[in-house]
Design a protein around this motif. Structure first.
Motif, PDB file in Angstrom:
ATOM      1  N   GLN A  44     -58.570 -69.957  11.156  1.00  0.00           N
ATOM      2  CA  GLN A  44     -57.318 -69.359  10.703  1.00  0.00           C
ATOM      3  C   GLN A  44     -57.610 -68.101   9.891  1.00  0.00           C
ATOM      4  O   GLN A  44     -58.341 -68.149   8.905  1.00  0.00           O
ATOM      5  CB  GLN A  44     -56.537 -70.347   9.842  1.00  0.00           C
ATOM      6  CG  GLN A  44     -55.237 -69.799   9.266  1.00  0.00           C
ATOM      7  CD  GLN A  44     -54.204 -69.512  10.339  1.00  0.00           C
ATOM      8  OE1 GLN A  44     -53.820 -70.403  11.078  1.00  0.00           O
ATOM      9  NE2 GLN A  44     -53.765 -68.266  10.443  1.00  0.00           N
ATOM     10  N   TYR A  46     -56.009 -64.530   7.995  1.00  0.00           N
ATOM     11  CA  TYR A  46     -54.848 -63.860   7.420  1.00  0.00           C
ATOM     12  C   TYR A  46     -55.212 -62.396   7.143  1.00  0.00           C
ATOM     13  O   TYR A  46     -56.351 -62.089   6.764  1.00  0.00           O
ATOM     14  CB  TYR A  46     -54.426 -64.521   6.112  1.00  0.00           C
ATOM     15  CG  TYR A  46     -54.003 -65.966   6.266  1.00  0.00           C
ATOM     16  CD1 TYR A  46     -52.721 -66.292   6.701  1.00  0.00           C
ATOM     17  CD2 TYR A  46     -54.883 -67.005   5.963  1.00  0.00           C
ATOM     18  CE1 TYR A  46     -52.322 -67.624   6.828  1.00  0.00           C
ATOM     19  CE2 TYR A  46     -54.495 -68.333   6.081  1.00  0.00           C
ATOM     20  CZ  TYR A  46     -53.215 -68.635   6.520  1.00  0.00           C
ATOM     21  OH  TYR A  46     -52.834 -69.942   6.644  1.00  0.00           O
ATOM     22  N   ASP A  56     -51.227 -61.207   3.138  1.00  0.00           N
ATOM     23  CA  ASP A  56     -50.389 -62.255   3.687  1.00  0.00           C
ATOM     24  C   ASP A  56     -50.261 -63.368   2.641  1.00  0.00           C
ATOM     25  O   ASP A  56     -51.237 -64.034   2.301  1.00  0.00           O
ATOM     26  CB  ASP A  56     -51.020 -62.803   4.978  1.00  0.00           C
ATOM     27  CG  ASP A  56     -50.122 -63.791   5.703  1.00  0.00           C
ATOM     28  OD1 ASP A  56     -49.332 -64.474   5.032  1.00  0.00           O
ATOM     29  OD2 ASP A  56     -50.238 -63.890   6.938  1.00  0.00           O
ATOM     30  N   HIS A  57     -49.068 -63.553   2.114  1.00  0.00           N
ATOM     31  CA  HIS A  57     -48.862 -64.483   1.015  1.00  0.00           C
ATOM     32  C   HIS A  57     -49.246 -65.914   1.368  1.00  0.00           C
ATOM     33  O   HIS A  57     -49.653 -66.688   0.489  1.00  0.00           O
ATOM     34  CB  HIS A  57     -47.403 -64.436   0.558  1.00  0.00           C
ATOM     35  CG  HIS A  57     -47.049 -63.174  -0.159  1.00  0.00           C
ATOM     36  ND1 HIS A  57     -45.809 -62.935  -0.720  1.00  0.00           N
ATOM     37  CD2 HIS A  57     -47.792 -62.053  -0.415  1.00  0.00           C
ATOM     38  CE1 HIS A  57     -45.798 -61.730  -1.280  1.00  0.00           C
ATOM     39  NE2 HIS A  57     -46.980 -61.184  -1.106  1.00  0.00           N
ATOM     40  N   GLU A  58     -49.130 -66.267   2.633  1.00  0.00           N
ATOM     41  CA  GLU A  58     -49.451 -67.637   3.039  1.00  0.00           C
ATOM     42  C   GLU A  58     -50.906 -67.989   2.737  1.00  0.00           C
ATOM     43  O   GLU A  58     -51.231 -69.144   2.455  1.00  0.00           O
ATOM     44  CB  GLU A  58     -49.160 -67.838   4.532  1.00  0.00           C
ATOM     45  CG  GLU A  58     -49.319 -69.283   4.982  1.00  0.00           C
ATOM     46  CD  GLU A  58     -49.019 -69.501   6.453  1.00  0.00           C
ATOM     47  OE1 GLU A  58     -49.321 -70.604   6.960  1.00  0.00           O
ATOM     48  OE2 GLU A  58     -48.503 -68.572   7.107  1.00  0.00           O
ATOM     49  N   SER A  59     -51.792 -66.971   2.801  1.00  0.00           N
ATOM     50  CA  SER A  59     -53.212 -67.225   2.521  1.00  0.00           C
ATOM     51  C   SER A  59     -53.405 -67.757   1.111  1.00  0.00           C
ATOM     52  O   SER A  59     -54.224 -68.654   0.873  1.00  0.00           O
ATOM     53  CB  SER A  59     -54.026 -65.936   2.708  1.00  0.00           C
ATOM     54  OG  SER A  59     -53.632 -64.946   1.760  1.00  0.00           O
ATOM     55  N   LEU A  61     -50.833 -69.131  -0.800  1.00  0.00           N
ATOM     56  CA  LEU A  61     -50.005 -70.315  -0.992  1.00  0.00           C
ATOM     57  C   LEU A  61     -50.692 -71.574  -0.476  1.00  0.00           C
ATOM     58  O   LEU A  61     -50.487 -72.669  -1.015  1.00  0.00           O
ATOM     59  CB  LEU A  61     -48.656 -70.130  -0.291  1.00  0.00           C
ATOM     60  CG  LEU A  61     -47.796 -68.952  -0.782  1.00  0.00           C
ATOM     61  CD1 LEU A  61     -46.504 -68.862   0.011  1.00  0.00           C
ATOM     62  CD2 LEU A  61     -47.505 -69.077  -2.269  1.00  0.00           C
ATOM     63  N   LYS A  62     -51.518 -71.455   0.560  1.00  0.00           N
ATOM     64  CA  LYS A  62     -52.189 -72.613   1.150  1.00  0.00           C
ATOM     65  C   LYS A  62     -53.491 -72.974   0.449  1.00  0.00           C
ATOM     66  O   LYS A  62     -53.992 -74.086   0.594  1.00  0.00           O
ATOM     67  CB  LYS A  62     -52.492 -72.359   2.633  1.00  0.00           C
ATOM     68  CG  LYS A  62     -51.299 -72.435   3.559  1.00  0.00           C
ATOM     69  CD  LYS A  62     -51.752 -72.349   5.008  1.00  0.00           C
ATOM     70  CE  LYS A  62     -52.622 -73.523   5.407  1.00  0.00           C
ATOM     71  NZ  LYS A  62     -53.026 -73.477   6.831  1.00  0.00           N
ATOM     72  N   HIS A 107     -48.790 -70.934  -6.693  1.00  0.00           N
ATOM     73  CA  HIS A 107     -49.965 -71.370  -5.930  1.00  0.00           C
ATOM     74  C   HIS A 107     -50.556 -72.603  -6.595  1.00  0.00           C
ATOM     75  O   HIS A 107     -50.152 -72.991  -7.697  1.00  0.00           O
ATOM     76  CB  HIS A 107     -51.016 -70.254  -5.859  1.00  0.00           C
ATOM     77  CG  HIS A 107     -51.576 -69.868  -7.191  1.00  0.00           C
ATOM     78  ND1 HIS A 107     -52.588 -70.568  -7.802  1.00  0.00           N
ATOM     79  CD2 HIS A 107     -51.243 -68.864  -8.051  1.00  0.00           C
ATOM     80  CE1 HIS A 107     -52.884 -70.011  -8.955  1.00  0.00           C
ATOM     81  NE2 HIS A 107     -52.077 -68.977  -9.144  1.00  0.00           N
TER      82      HIS A 107
END
Length: 301
Positions: A44, A46, A56-59, A61-62, A107
């Motif tokens: 995966q 980002y 990429d904020h998801e990087s 947040l996860k 986060h």
């Protein structure tokens, strides 16, 4: 549902990042921050853009942990002013971007482990240099490390910085360059070979990154070097004994290297007898503490 914790790595496609990914994947979900998605890497990825200060904020947040390795290779290009600025900003800007996003976004990141370098230290001959040694150098390498570490001092989570020595790996990094002239039967000895080489096997370095993110009591700066640094002359002698074919040592005066490489010659000529006592006291155990066993392992690959 995947219950594994997530380790986000910057610089994941580099020498350390690839091996670290392989080490972690059994027990963690590993993701990368990259400038461009590469479908060849089955992981995966980002996007982040350091120049435009976006990520990429998801990087974030996860992630449960972040390992920050990104930074342009200091040995890959000529040291003109344009390249030197790019080498510096690839480190400082990326670190500031991560710090700002960790402050801005919700986060659950527990810790961040960042690469640094022993180029921070001045060459004090056979004097042992520890993390708190008052022995900072004034050259470009040291300037980069100081500004890099300052940029990595603003994370709102537990932070560990590893000052990394010469990383030994069979295929990438400094080792193939050190081995190359021996194929011609020559072992070059620069500047008399008295300067110390503080090195670390790639497997130990990757294990150390895992160790510091998992061990909650680690914090701050640690030297990432093997317990037994050696002089450059002894390094080459050990390499000569390990390769299994005859070689002859050839003295190379430092002025010739400086003429060929300019300011960049300090990468080869600068030494330091760096202590790993602090990381060992924290509980880290080296697989390869002496150069002979490290080289023997590398040459078998």
């Amino acid at each position: 549902m995947n219950s594994k914790q997530v380790v986000l790595i910057t610089g994941g496609s580099g020498m350390v990042g690839k091996h670290l990914t392989n080490l972690l994947e059994k027990d963690y979900e590993v993701t990368w921050l990259v400038r461009k998605i590469n479908p060849a890497h089955k992981i995966q990825q980002y996007i982040w853009d350091i120049n435009n200060y976006t990520i990429d904020h998801e990087s974030i947040l996860k992630a449960d942990y972040i390992i920050h390795l990104a930074g342009e290779n200091l040995a890959s290009n000529r040291w003109n002013e344009k390249n030197k600025l790019r080498m510096l900003e690839s480190r400082t800007q990326s670190s500031r971007l991560l710090a700002d996003k960790l402050k801005e976004l919700p986060h659950h990141v527990k810790a961040i482990a960042c690469a640094s370098a022993i180029g921070f230290y001045d060459d004090k001959g056979d004097v042992w240099l520890e993390e708190n040694s008052n022995s900072t150098s004034t050259d470009f390498l040291a300037d980069v490390v100081r500004k890099w570490e300052e940029a990595n001092s603003h994370y709102p989570v537990r932070t560990v910085l590893l000052r990394i020595g010469i990383v030994l790996d069979r295929k990438e990094g400094a080792f193939p360059q050190l081995l190359l002239p021996l194929y011609t039967g020559v072992a070059p000895i620069f500047n008399g070979g008295k300067h110390f080489q503080s090195w670390i096997h790639l497997e130990d370095l990757c294990s150390m990154f895992r160790f510091v993110i998992e061990k909650e009591t680690t914090k701050g700066i640690y030297n990432a070097t093997a317990p037994q640094p050696v002089s450059y002359l002894d390094f080459m002698k050990t390499l000569q004994q390990s390769v299994g074919w005859p070689t002859v040592r050839m003295p190379i005066p430092s002025f010739l290297l400086k003429w060929l490489l300019g300011e960049k010659s300090i990468i080869v000529l600068k030494g330091g007898r760096i202590s790993s006592k602090k990381i060992q006291d924290a509980g880290f155990q080296f697989m390869y503490s002496d150069l002979k066993s490290a080289i023997k392992n590398i040459l078998r690959k």
